[in-house]
Design an enzyme around this catalytic site. Structure first.
Site, PDB file in Angstrom:
ATOM      1  N   ASP A 157     -16.326  18.806 -26.128  1.00  0.00           N
ATOM      2  CA  ASP A 157     -17.470  17.890 -26.085  1.00  0.00           C
ATOM      3  C   ASP A 157     -18.566  18.375 -25.153  1.00  0.00           C
ATOM      4  OD1 ASP A 157     -15.720  17.364 -23.875  1.00  0.00           O
ATOM      5  OD2 ASP A 157     -16.709  15.431 -23.560  1.00  0.00           O
ATOM      6  N   GLU A 215     -13.821  15.620 -22.381  1.00  0.00           N
ATOM      7  CA  GLU A 215     -13.757  15.960 -20.960  1.00  0.00           C
ATOM      8  C   GLU A 215     -14.913  15.341 -20.189  1.00  0.00           C
ATOM      9  OE1 GLU A 215     -14.728  18.356 -17.311  1.00  0.00           O
ATOM     10  OE2 GLU A 215     -15.953  17.970 -19.092  1.00  0.00           O
TER      11      GLU A 215
END
Length: 408
Positions: A81, A173
């Site tokens: 991400d 994350e």
């Protein structure tokens, strides 16, 4: 190798993988699954084995050992991400052969060493920037590209001795949920490294202790023309709360090992208002003190304004991974030696943030953090040095080789 890195990175960067706090799914966005599926196919094409992507979007794969020695299995991780602070949709990476001065990003935006002095040190480098309208996503697609390129390099150079290597790419994350569903036992590594750092030489095995806080304020809304002695403005109560926190203990006033309170967002009206904070400190006791201070302010406001008028929710997010990594300093020593063999001066310091390694270290997988070569993360002025990405690839290769050389 540089062109391989550019091709991989730009391919990954164009996939919109921003995570979002607003979703409770895993991963929180479909784009992360899309990139995960791309990586699964590429890992298989490279020749890695045990390539999997589970329902939560965690990608794992194995590069088998090429030695008869008993070498501990090591891991390399990066996250799928990108950050939530600035748009990651329609990323259009720009490649520049940088010869100094300003870089015209496009759309009227300029990346200048006057604003970002460290840029001057990249003269002679190949840089990848944004077009000024999005973030770049080098955090952490640079790490993904480096791991993929390193695995490709090791496969093409069987003369480089290494043990079993596990790689993983994790979702979410950036919102602190990366390791939540990470199966440490299935990963099966003795230790690992995240490729999620910044400039050349950066190496980190200390992170913040981190918590999130939500403070809610309950007011009374009435027509402002007839509000005397009736209205209770929840927004003003929120301001009252925030004003009692130390003004100089905020991100914009702190550095190094200094902790802070950070007001992420404020929303509401006269009837109801809410403050969202993150709390950070490297020292465990100071971390506890910060949380206690916020609770004390909320309690004092309850006493002053009445029960039920203020509430606070605190949630620990991760802890300083130093406590788990320091007892196994060989993990640090190998990484530093891997850099020094390349003539890189290691820059060891704390992460003023967190990585997946912060949580994984507490789940039994000690995981310090290695540089990727990026700068100015999470915004339109983000860029990454391809030259330093190439060095990160060779750091991965050297770590794998050194661990094998140290084995009996």
């Amino acid at each position: 190798m540089k062109q391989e890195i550019i091709d991989r990175f730009t391919r990954y960067a164009k996939v919109d993988t921003q995570s979002t706090e607003a979703s409770n799914t895993v991963p929180t966005t479909e784009g992360q699954l899309e990139l995960g599926r791309i990586l699964v196919e590429e890992l298989k094409a490279l020749g890695l084995t045990e390539v999997t992507m589970d329902d939560n979007g965690y990608v794992m794969a194995t590069l088998e050992s090429n030695t008869n020695k008993e070498v501990p299995t090591i891991g390399f991780l990066a996250h799928l991400d990108t950050a939530t602070e600035f748009t990651g949709k329609n990323v259009n990476p720009q490649v520049h052969e940088y010869n100094g001065g300003d870089i015209e990003l496009g759309h009227g935006y300029v990346l200048s060493p006057k604003q970002f002095p460290e840029l001057a040190g990249y003269e002679g480098h190949t840089l990848i920037t944004t077009d000024g309208t999005t973030l770049l996503g080098a955090d952490d697609k640079a790490g993904i590209a480096e791991i993929m390129t390193a695995m490709d390099y090791l496969i093409k150079h069987p003369e480089i001795e290494h043990g079993k290597i596990r790689v993983a790419f994790t979702p979410d994350e950036e919102i602190g949920r990366g390791p939540a569903h990470f199966d440490v036992d299935a990963f099966g590594a003795a230790f690992a490294y995240t490729l999620d750092g910044g400039p050349l030489g950066q190496f980190q095995y200390e992170s913040f202790n981190a918590a999130a806080a939500k403070v809610s304020f309950y007011g009374v809304s009435t027509h402002p023309g007839t509000a005397k002695n009736k209205m209770v403005n929840a927004i003003k109560r929120a301001i009252e709360f925030h004003s009692q926190l130390p003004a100089n203990e905020a991100p914009e006033f702190t550095e190094g090992y200094e902790g802070f309170y950070h007001l992420l967002s404020m929303e509401g009206n006269a009837d109801f208002a809410e403050l969202h904070y993150i709390i950070r400190d490297f020292d465990r006791q100071q971390f506890a003190n910060r949380k206690a201070k916020m609770e004390a302010i909320a309690w004092e406001m309850q006493e002053k304004h009445g029960k039920g008028k203020v509430s606070i929710e605190l949630r620990d997010q991760y802890y300083n991974m130093r406590e788990k990594i320091e007892p196994q300093k060989e993990i640090v020593e190998v990484a530093l030696e891997a850099m020094e063999k390349l003539g890189i001066d290691p820059k060891v310091g704390p992460i003023r943030g967190g990585t997946d390694g912060s949580q994984l270290s507490y789940k039994g997988l000690p995981t310090p953090n290695i540089f990727t070569g990026g700068e100015n993360y999470h915004g339109r002025y983000e860029y990454v040095s391809v030259d330093n990405m190439e060095k990160a690839v060779h750091v991965i290769v050297n770590i794998a080789n050194l661990v094998a050389q140290r084995a009996k």
